[in-house]
Design a protein around this motif. Structure first.
Motif, mmCIF file in Angstrom:
data_model
loop_
_atom_site.group_PDB
_atom_site.id
_atom_site.type_symbol
_atom_site.label_atom_id
_atom_site.label_comp_id
_atom_site.label_asym_id
_atom_site.label_seq_id
_atom_site.Cartn_x
_atom_site.Cartn_y
_atom_site.Cartn_z
ATOM 1 N N ASP A 1 4.364 14.860 -6.804
ATOM 2 C CA ASP A 1 3.735 15.661 -6.770
ATOM 3 C C ASP A 1 1.928 15.437 -6.621
ATOM 4 O O ASP A 1 0.662 15.423 -6.597
ATOM 5 N N GLY A 2 2.194 13.585 -7.084
ATOM 6 C CA GLY A 2 1.001 12.608 -6.339
ATOM 7 C C GLY A 2 0.517 12.655 -7.944
ATOM 8 O O GLY A 2 -0.638 12.143 -7.481
ATOM 9 N N ARG A 3 0.892 12.604 -8.365
ATOM 10 C CA ARG A 3 0.536 13.229 -10.061
ATOM 11 C C ARG A 3 0.525 11.524 -10.932
ATOM 12 O O ARG A 3 -0.109 11.908 -11.950
ATOM 13 N N ARG A 4 1.507 11.327 -10.147
ATOM 14 C CA ARG A 4 1.932 9.802 -10.724
ATOM 15 C C ARG A 4 1.999 8.720 -9.787
ATOM 16 O O ARG A 4 2.827 8.872 -8.901
ATOM 17 N N LEU A 5 2.343 7.507 -10.829
ATOM 18 C CA LEU A 5 1.600 6.357 -9.560
ATOM 19 C C LEU A 5 2.899 5.439 -10.833
ATOM 20 O O LEU A 5 2.599 5.004 -11.950
ATOM 21 N N TYR A 6 3.457 4.871 -10.056
ATOM 22 C CA TYR A 6 4.200 3.903 -10.174
ATOM 23 C C TYR A 6 4.046 2.515 -9.876
ATOM 24 O O TYR A 6 3.792 2.468 -8.809
ATOM 25 N N VAL A 7 3.913 1.294 -11.031
ATOM 26 C CA VAL A 7 4.197 -0.092 -10.401
ATOM 27 C C VAL A 7 4.983 -1.209 -11.070
ATOM 28 O O VAL A 7 5.173 -1.030 -12.396
ATOM 29 N N VAL B 1 0.591 -1.436 0.150
ATOM 30 C CA VAL B 1 0.217 -0.304 0.249
ATOM 31 C C VAL B 1 1.143 1.005 0.015
ATOM 32 O O VAL B 1 2.062 1.708 1.099
ATOM 33 N N ALA B 2 0.696 2.507 -0.718
ATOM 34 C CA ALA B 2 1.269 3.744 -1.210
ATOM 35 C C ALA B 2 0.446 4.671 -1.150
ATOM 36 O O ALA B 2 -1.034 4.542 -1.646
ATOM 37 N N VAL B 3 0.827 5.404 0.256
ATOM 38 C CA VAL B 3 0.112 6.706 -0.093
ATOM 39 C C VAL B 3 0.459 7.546 -0.745
ATOM 40 O O VAL B 3 1.577 8.586 -0.752
ATOM 41 N N ASP B 4 -0.282 8.498 -1.739
ATOM 42 C CA ASP B 4 0.138 9.882 -2.306
ATOM 43 C C ASP B 4 0.267 11.123 -1.696
ATOM 44 O O ASP B 4 -0.033 11.470 -0.428
ATOM 45 N N PRO B 5 1.879 11.687 -1.565
ATOM 46 C CA PRO B 5 1.811 13.136 -0.720
ATOM 47 C C PRO B 5 0.933 14.148 -0.024
ATOM 48 O O PRO B 5 1.388 14.711 0.314
ATOM 49 N N THR B 6 -0.056 14.326 -1.401
ATOM 50 C CA THR B 6 -0.811 15.250 -0.960
ATOM 51 C C THR B 6 -2.035 14.488 -0.176
ATOM 52 O O THR B 6 -2.810 14.976 0.172
ATOM 53 N N GLY B 7 -2.098 12.838 -0.234
ATOM 54 C CA GLY B 7 -3.103 12.992 0.981
ATOM 55 C C GLY B 7 -4.191 12.132 -0.187
ATOM 56 O O GLY B 7 -5.207 12.045 0.643
ATOM 57 N N ARG B 8 -4.530 12.481 -1.508
ATOM 58 C CA ARG B 8 -6.014 12.375 -1.595
ATOM 59 C C ARG B 8 -6.174 11.060 -2.108
ATOM 60 O O ARG B 8 -7.559 10.735 -1.841
ATOM 61 N N PHE B 9 -4.685 10.035 -1.833
ATOM 62 C CA PHE B 9 -5.598 8.151 -2.522
ATOM 63 C C PHE B 9 -4.276 7.884 -1.872
ATOM 64 O O PHE B 9 -3.192 7.908 -1.568
ATOM 65 N N ALA B 10 -4.873 6.278 -2.063
ATOM 66 C CA ALA B 10 -3.934 5.098 -1.659
ATOM 67 C C ALA B 10 -4.146 4.348 -2.730
ATOM 68 O O ALA B 10 -5.207 4.343 -3.370
ATOM 69 N N ALA B 11 -2.669 3.550 -3.162
ATOM 70 C CA ALA B 11 -2.607 2.498 -4.027
ATOM 71 C C ALA B 11 -2.556 1.331 -3.627
ATOM 72 O O ALA B 11 -1.294 1.140 -3.075
ATOM 73 N N VAL B 12 -3.181 0.431 -3.563
ATOM 74 C CA VAL B 12 -3.028 -0.723 -3.123
ATOM 75 C C VAL B 12 -2.903 -1.424 -4.068
ATOM 76 O O VAL B 12 -3.240 -2.055 -5.436
ATOM 77 N N THR B 13 -1.680 -2.612 -4.038
ATOM 78 C CA THR B 13 -1.113 -3.709 -5.219
ATOM 79 C C THR B 13 -1.785 -5.170 -5.285
ATOM 80 O O THR B 13 -2.146 -5.588 -3.580
ATOM 81 N N LEU C 1 1.461 5.719 -14.655
ATOM 82 C CA LEU C 1 -0.021 5.724 -14.601
ATOM 83 C C LEU C 1 -0.757 7.103 -13.965
ATOM 84 O O LEU C 1 0.060 7.918 -13.839
ATOM 85 N N ASP C 2 -1.342 7.811 -14.481
ATOM 86 C CA ASP C 2 -1.835 8.838 -14.184
ATOM 87 C C ASP C 2 -3.180 9.002 -13.248
ATOM 88 O O ASP C 2 -4.350 8.282 -13.495
ATOM 89 N N VAL C 3 -2.700 9.434 -12.305
ATOM 90 C CA VAL C 3 -3.495 9.014 -11.436
ATOM 91 C C VAL C 3 -4.267 10.323 -11.203
ATOM 92 O O VAL C 3 -6.132 10.606 -10.474
ATOM 93 N N GLU C 4 -4.975 11.706 -12.395
ATOM 94 C CA GLU C 4 -5.656 12.073 -12.418
ATOM 95 C C GLU C 4 -7.219 11.330 -13.004
ATOM 96 O O GLU C 4 -8.392 11.391 -13.054
ATOM 97 N N ARG C 5 -6.660 10.477 -14.297
ATOM 98 C CA ARG C 5 -7.649 9.448 -14.895
ATOM 99 C C ARG C 5 -7.805 8.164 -14.664
ATOM 100 O O ARG C 5 -8.135 6.819 -15.002
ATOM 101 N N TRP C 6 -6.870 7.901 -13.785
ATOM 102 C CA TRP C 6 -6.259 6.051 -13.309
ATOM 103 C C TRP C 6 -5.605 5.805 -14.863
ATOM 104 O O TRP C 6 -6.934 5.068 -15.250
ATOM 105 N N ILE C 7 -5.173 6.088 -15.366
ATOM 106 C CA ILE C 7 -4.370 5.146 -17.125
ATOM 107 C C ILE C 7 -3.609 4.918 -16.912
ATOM 108 O O ILE C 7 -2.931 5.707 -16.159
#
Length: 242
Positions: free
Chosen positions: A74-80, A27-39, A91-97
């Motif tokens: 900046d919380g705008r990208r997620l790397y998996v 589980v990762a949490v974005d630095p802005t606190g908006r989202f958590a990502a779960v693999t 991943l683009d965090v705004e569009r989740w693609i």
């Protein structure tokens, strides 16, 4: 199906449990606190949790055996990391693609980003290398040979050194990122996870076999002392500095 628990640290209590659609590894949490990502290794993807509503924002397929996740500063990208096919997805965090994929090495797992987000370091467990990915171009610009198999990966507090736990060779390796010089120290048995303790210059290293942590000087790699724990040490974290 699995469950992710949201904990109020001040109250030391679980305030919400969220069902997610597959087994959970990281589980990762974005630095802005908006989202958590779960693999989800078994599903080959990630679930994004909206931390304001505690609802699932998206579930995104990335690749076989999605293992580890890291947000950009900046919380705008997620790397998996996708351990099953040797790739990392952006991943683009705004569009989740998924925006882009890059081929790294065999069995990529742990990920660490540089402080400015310009470099992504990926430990390729079975290849025994750390791939250095330039995030603007999303290309591999270097591969650091550490030994195999690897596990833990950590960036020094000053961002100038990367530390790698080489479980299969009973050692921790340090690479100076500016000059690419390599140093190492023997640690047995089976160094596992690595955490740089901010402001101290020290590393905590767990063992995959024995219930202990090594405390290591990050500059000299000398073992300062050991800490006994009650079982195998897995993830290691410290509170954010205030």
């Amino acid at each position: 199906m699995s469950t992710v628990s949201i904990i109020d640290t001040a109250a030391a209590a679980v305030i919400r449990r969220v069902d997610v659609p597959g087994d959970v590894h990281h589980v990762a949490v974005d630095p802005t606190g908006r989202f958590a990502a779960v693999t989800h290794p078994g599903l080959g993807g990630v679930t994004a949790l909206d931390l304001s509503s505690f609802e699932i924002a998206a579930t995104v397929a990335t690749g076989p055996y999605a293992n580890y996740a890291a947000f950009s500063p900046d919380g705008r990208r997620l790397y998996v990391s996708n351990a099953g096919n040797g790739t990392v997805s952006e991943l683009d965090v705004e569009r989740w693609i998924v925006r882009r994929n890059v081929i790294v090495g065999e069995t990529p797992e742990h990920l660490v980003l540089s402080r400015d987000g310009g470099r992504l370091y990926v430990n390729n467990v079975d290849a025994g290398t750390v791939s250095v990915v330039d995030t603007p171009t999303f290309e591999v610009v270097d591969n650091l040979a550490a030994g195999a198999p690897l596990h833990g990966l950590e960036l020094a507090d000053d961002g100038d050194t990367i530390f790698v736990a080489v479980m299969g060779e009973d050692r921790v390796v340090a690479f100076d990122l500016a000059g690419r010089q390599r140093r190492d120290v023997a640690l047995a048995p089976a160094p596992y996870h690595v955490a740089a303790i901010a402001g101290t210059g020290k590393l905590y290293v767990s063992s995959d076999v024995e219930p202990k942590l090594w405390v290591v000087d990050g500059e000299t790699l000398a073992v300062l002392h050991e800490i006994e724990i009650d079982g195998k040490g897995h993830q290691i974290a410290q509170p954010a500095r205030r």
